[in-house]
Design a protein around this motif. Structure first.
Motif, PDB file in Angstrom:
ATOM      1  N   MET A   1      -6.507  22.183 -10.420  1.00 12.93           N
ATOM      2  CA  MET A   1      -5.534  21.891  -9.440  1.00 12.93           C
ATOM      3  C   MET A   1      -6.069  22.429  -8.317  1.00 12.93           C
ATOM      4  SD  MET A   1      -2.294  23.703  -9.273  1.00 12.93           S
ATOM      5  CE  MET A   1      -0.987  21.863 -10.722  1.00 12.93           C
ATOM      6  N   LEU A   2      -6.633  23.103  -7.316  1.00  9.65           N
ATOM      7  CA  LEU A   2      -6.894  23.947  -6.243  1.00  9.65           C
ATOM      8  C   LEU A   2      -7.965  23.061  -5.713  1.00  9.65           C
ATOM      9  CD1 LEU A   2      -5.537  26.197  -4.196  1.00  9.65           C
ATOM     10  CD2 LEU A   2      -7.588  27.232  -5.116  1.00  9.65           C
ATOM     11  N   ARG A   3      -9.175  22.666  -6.792  1.00 12.46           N
ATOM     12  CA  ARG A   3     -10.380  22.310  -5.743  1.00 12.46           C
ATOM     13  C   ARG A   3     -10.294  21.433  -5.208  1.00 12.46           C
ATOM     14  NH1 ARG A   3     -14.127  18.996  -8.708  1.00 12.46           N
ATOM     15  NH2 ARG A   3     -12.697  20.165 -10.915  1.00 12.46           N
ATOM     16  N   ARG A   4      -9.029  20.171  -6.795  1.00 11.61           N
ATOM     17  CA  ARG A   4      -8.711  18.255  -6.318  1.00 11.61           C
ATOM     18  C   ARG A   4      -7.899  18.607  -5.586  1.00 11.61           C
ATOM     19  NH1 ARG A   4     -11.176  15.168  -6.054  1.00 11.61           N
ATOM     20  NH2 ARG A   4      -9.979  13.505  -6.909  1.00 11.61           N
ATOM     21  N   ALA A   5      -7.034  19.842  -5.065  1.00 10.66           N
ATOM     22  CA  ALA A   5      -6.111  19.697  -3.932  1.00 10.66           C
ATOM     23  C   ALA A   5      -6.603  20.092  -2.388  1.00 10.66           C
ATOM     24  CB  ALA A   5      -5.166  20.487  -3.990  1.00 10.66           C
ATOM     25  N   TRP A   6      -8.198  20.628  -2.264  1.00  7.72           N
ATOM     26  CA  TRP A   6      -8.323  20.388  -1.333  1.00  7.72           C
ATOM     27  C   TRP A   6      -9.256  19.627  -0.958  1.00  7.72           C
ATOM     28  CZ3 TRP A   6      -8.547  22.817   3.181  1.00  7.72           C
ATOM     29  CH2 TRP A   6     -10.165  22.556   4.224  1.00  7.72           C
ATOM     30  N   ALA A   7      -9.888  18.742  -1.950  1.00 11.26           N
ATOM     31  CA  ALA A   7     -10.288  18.001  -2.139  1.00 11.26           C
ATOM     32  C   ALA A   7      -9.838  16.205  -1.166  1.00 11.26           C
ATOM     33  CB  ALA A   7     -11.241  17.473  -3.687  1.00 11.26           C
ATOM     34  N   GLY A   8      -8.784  16.513  -1.910  1.00  8.73           N
ATOM     35  CA  GLY A   8      -7.373  15.595  -1.701  1.00  8.73           C
ATOM     36  C   GLY A   8      -7.395  15.489   0.419  1.00  8.73           C
ATOM     37  N   TYR A   9      -7.522  16.825   0.845  1.00 10.36           N
ATOM     38  CA  TYR A   9      -7.044  17.168   2.005  1.00 10.36           C
ATOM     39  C   TYR A   9      -8.176  17.342   2.873  1.00 10.36           C
ATOM     40  CZ  TYR A   9      -5.860  20.278   6.228  1.00 10.36           C
ATOM     41  OH  TYR A   9      -5.762  20.642   7.045  1.00 10.36           O
ATOM     42  N   VAL A  10      -9.270  17.131   2.641  1.00 14.87           N
ATOM     43  CA  VAL A  10     -10.558  16.502   3.161  1.00 14.87           C
ATOM     44  C   VAL A  10     -10.633  15.046   3.282  1.00 14.87           C
ATOM     45  CG1 VAL A  10     -13.156  17.148   3.140  1.00 14.87           C
ATOM     46  CG2 VAL A  10     -11.554  19.135   2.230  1.00 14.87           C
ATOM     47  N   ASP A  11     -10.450  14.110   2.137  1.00 18.37           N
ATOM     48  CA  ASP A  11     -11.020  12.775   3.008  1.00 18.37           C
ATOM     49  C   ASP A  11      -9.769  12.335   3.163  1.00 18.37           C
ATOM     50  OD1 ASP A  11     -12.365  13.558   0.539  1.00 18.37           O
ATOM     51  OD2 ASP A  11     -11.629  12.773  -0.959  1.00 18.37           O
TER      52      ASP A  11
ATOM     53  N   SER B   1       0.777  -1.885  -0.003  1.00 16.15           N
ATOM     54  CA  SER B   1       0.127  -0.032   0.033  1.00 16.15           C
ATOM     55  C   SER B   1       0.957   1.589  -0.262  1.00 16.15           C
ATOM     56  CB  SER B   1      -0.743  -0.134   1.465  1.00 16.15           C
ATOM     57  OG  SER B   1      -2.452   1.075   1.694  1.00 16.15           O
ATOM     58  N   PRO B   2       1.966   1.102   0.584  1.00 12.51           N
ATOM     59  CA  PRO B   2       2.419   2.553   0.341  1.00 12.51           C
ATOM     60  C   PRO B   2       2.944   2.897  -0.616  1.00 12.51           C
ATOM     61  CG  PRO B   2       3.268   2.089   2.762  1.00 12.51           C
ATOM     62  CD  PRO B   2       2.556   0.752   1.742  1.00 12.51           C
ATOM     63  N   LEU B   3       3.401   1.908  -1.569  1.00 11.57           N
ATOM     64  CA  LEU B   3       4.818   1.910  -2.629  1.00 11.57           C
ATOM     65  C   LEU B   3       3.742   2.569  -3.831  1.00 11.57           C
ATOM     66  CD1 LEU B   3       6.145   1.672  -4.565  1.00 11.57           C
ATOM     67  CD2 LEU B   3       6.400  -0.431  -4.494  1.00 11.57           C
ATOM     68  N   ILE B   4       2.299   1.465  -3.565  1.00 15.92           N
ATOM     69  CA  ILE B   4       0.892   1.792  -4.547  1.00 15.92           C
ATOM     70  C   ILE B   4       0.703   3.837  -4.491  1.00 15.92           C
ATOM     71  CG2 ILE B   4      -1.538   1.370  -4.871  1.00 15.92           C
ATOM     72  CD1 ILE B   4      -0.603  -1.128  -4.228  1.00 15.92           C
ATOM     73  N   ASN B   5       0.489   4.261  -3.094  1.00 12.42           N
ATOM     74  CA  ASN B   5      -0.217   5.219  -2.406  1.00 12.42           C
ATOM     75  C   ASN B   5       0.540   6.828  -3.437  1.00 12.42           C
ATOM     76  OD1 ASN B   5      -2.249   4.166  -1.906  1.00 12.42           O
ATOM     77  ND2 ASN B   5      -1.805   4.646   0.361  1.00 12.42           N
ATOM     78  N   ALA B   6       2.286   5.904  -3.007  1.00 11.24           N
ATOM     79  CA  ALA B   6       3.508   6.590  -3.513  1.00 11.24           C
ATOM     80  C   ALA B   6       3.416   7.328  -4.848  1.00 11.24           C
ATOM     81  CB  ALA B   6       4.346   6.644  -2.981  1.00 11.24           C
ATOM     82  N   TRP B   7       3.336   5.501  -5.347  1.00 10.48           N
ATOM     83  CA  TRP B   7       3.403   6.121  -7.262  1.00 10.48           C
ATOM     84  C   TRP B   7       1.903   7.066  -7.721  1.00 10.48           C
ATOM     85  CZ3 TRP B   7       6.915   5.489 -10.875  1.00 10.48           C
ATOM     86  CH2 TRP B   7       5.831   6.005 -11.770  1.00 10.48           C
ATOM     87  N   VAL B   8       1.108   6.686  -7.592  1.00 11.53           N
ATOM     88  CA  VAL B   8      -0.637   6.846  -7.301  1.00 11.53           C
ATOM     89  C   VAL B   8      -0.759   8.222  -7.389  1.00 11.53           C
ATOM     90  CG1 VAL B   8      -3.090   6.540  -6.956  1.00 11.53           C
ATOM     91  CG2 VAL B   8      -1.156   4.884  -7.830  1.00 11.53           C
ATOM     92  N   TYR B   9      -0.761   8.696  -6.193  1.00  7.72           N
ATOM     93  CA  TYR B   9      -0.932  10.080  -5.755  1.00  7.72           C
ATOM     94  C   TYR B   9       0.046  10.656  -5.436  1.00  7.72           C
ATOM     95  CZ  TYR B   9      -5.672   7.811  -3.602  1.00  7.72           C
ATOM     96  OH  TYR B   9      -6.567   7.384  -2.611  1.00  7.72           O
TER      97      TYR B   9
ATOM     98  N   HIS C   1      -2.594  12.309   9.794  1.00  8.09           N
ATOM     99  CA  HIS C   1      -2.687  10.734  11.149  1.00  8.09           C
ATOM    100  C   HIS C   1      -1.122   9.965  10.097  1.00  8.09           C
ATOM    101  CE1 HIS C   1      -4.742  12.121  14.786  1.00  8.09           C
ATOM    102  NE2 HIS C   1      -5.128  13.042  13.922  1.00  8.09           N
ATOM    103  N   THR C   2      -1.844  10.100   8.780  1.00  6.97           N
ATOM    104  CA  THR C   2      -1.500   8.997   8.160  1.00  6.97           C
ATOM    105  C   THR C   2      -0.086   9.360   6.960  1.00  6.97           C
ATOM    106  OG1 THR C   2      -2.783   9.642   6.084  1.00  6.97           O
ATOM    107  CG2 THR C   2      -3.572   7.722   8.065  1.00  6.97           C
ATOM    108  N   GLU C   3       0.479   9.364   6.304  1.00  2.00           N
ATOM    109  CA  GLU C   3       1.958   9.077   5.376  1.00  2.00           C
ATOM    110  C   GLU C   3       0.772   9.763   3.992  1.00  2.00           C
ATOM    111  OE1 GLU C   3       4.363   6.320   4.074  1.00  2.00           O
ATOM    112  OE2 GLU C   3       5.097   5.826   5.828  1.00  2.00           O
ATOM    113  N   ARG C   4      -0.445   9.479   3.630  1.00  2.00           N
ATOM    114  CA  ARG C   4      -0.640   9.761   2.521  1.00  2.00           C
ATOM    115  C   ARG C   4      -1.812  11.474   3.174  1.00  2.00           C
ATOM    116  NH1 ARG C   4      -6.547  10.477   0.338  1.00  2.00           N
ATOM    117  NH2 ARG C   4      -6.721  11.278  -1.620  1.00  2.00           N
TER     118      ARG C   4
END
Length: 212
Positions: free
Chosen positions: A124-134, A53-61, A143-146
């Motif tokens: 870009m800004l909208r998706r960055a905020w959505a990713g932050y909230v998620d 999971s850490p490797l997958i998330n590091a590549w995808v996000y 609390h997590t690396e993501r």
């Protein structure tokens, strides 16, 4: 001399072919790895995806995030206004805090009246905020690396944009997100309240590369 020159000419195509073959193999390997990692990301949770999971998330996000909104879009029910302000500590130890700068207004101005608006201005800004909230929810503690990655991603976007606009030095930024309901069309528009649904102020974040 002529024999040596002829030998170099004969060897040159071989060198090019070897180099091209190596590049082709490298591109094929990267493409295969990319497909495998994206497959594990979108596939149901399994032993392999959990282990790596850490490797997958590091590549995808955040560049290769996969979702189904293209096929089942979820229209926005609110408008979000994202603002930023900066803080700079002077040589005498005093701290100067700037006024709020509207990042969303800059993106909106870049999209309006543009026949081919850029993806950066639109998302870009909208998706960055959505990713932050998620990744954070209502808690602004990572609390997590993501979550930490999305916070850094959002702060870097805000810091780079305000630096390009003002040019003033700063070491800290703070974001404020005002959420407003989307106005109804027609006669009902006047009956709909424009009171902010949420006025969220994030903590001060330290940023690098913008102090002088």
């Amino acid at each position: 001399m002529e024999d040596g020159a002829d030998e170099r000419v004969r060897r040159s195509p071989r060198g090019w072919k070897t180099g091209l073959r190596a590049i082709a193999i490298l591109c094929l390997a990267v493409s295969l790895a990319h497909v495998i990692l994206l497959f594990l990301h979108v596939a149901p949770a399994n032993t392999v995806s959990k282990r790596y999971s850490p490797l997958i998330n590091a590549w995808v996000y955040p560049l290769f995030e996969q979702n189904w909104r293209l096929f089942a879009p979820d229209p926005e029910s609110v408008n979000r206004q994202i603002l930023v302000r900066t803080a700079h500590t002077g040589p005498d130890g005093s701290t100067r805090v700037s006024s709020w700068f509207d990042l969303t207004a800059v993106d909106t101005a870049a999209v309006e009246h543009q026949p081919f608006p850029s993806h950066t201005a639109q998302n870009m800004l909208r998706r960055a905020w959505a990713g932050y909230v998620d990744s954070h929810g209502g808690d602004d503690t990572a609390h997590t690396e993501r979550a930490l990655m999305m916070r850094t991603y959002l702060s870097n976007i805000a810091a780079d944009r305000v630096a390009a606009h003002t040019g003033d030095p700063f070491e800290f930024i703070q974001l404020r997100v005002v959420t407003l309901p989307i106005a109804a069309s027609g006669p009902a528009a006047g009956d709909r309240s424009r009171t902010p649904v949420e006025n969220r102020r994030l903590p001060w974040w330290k940023v690098s590369g913008h102090a002088r």
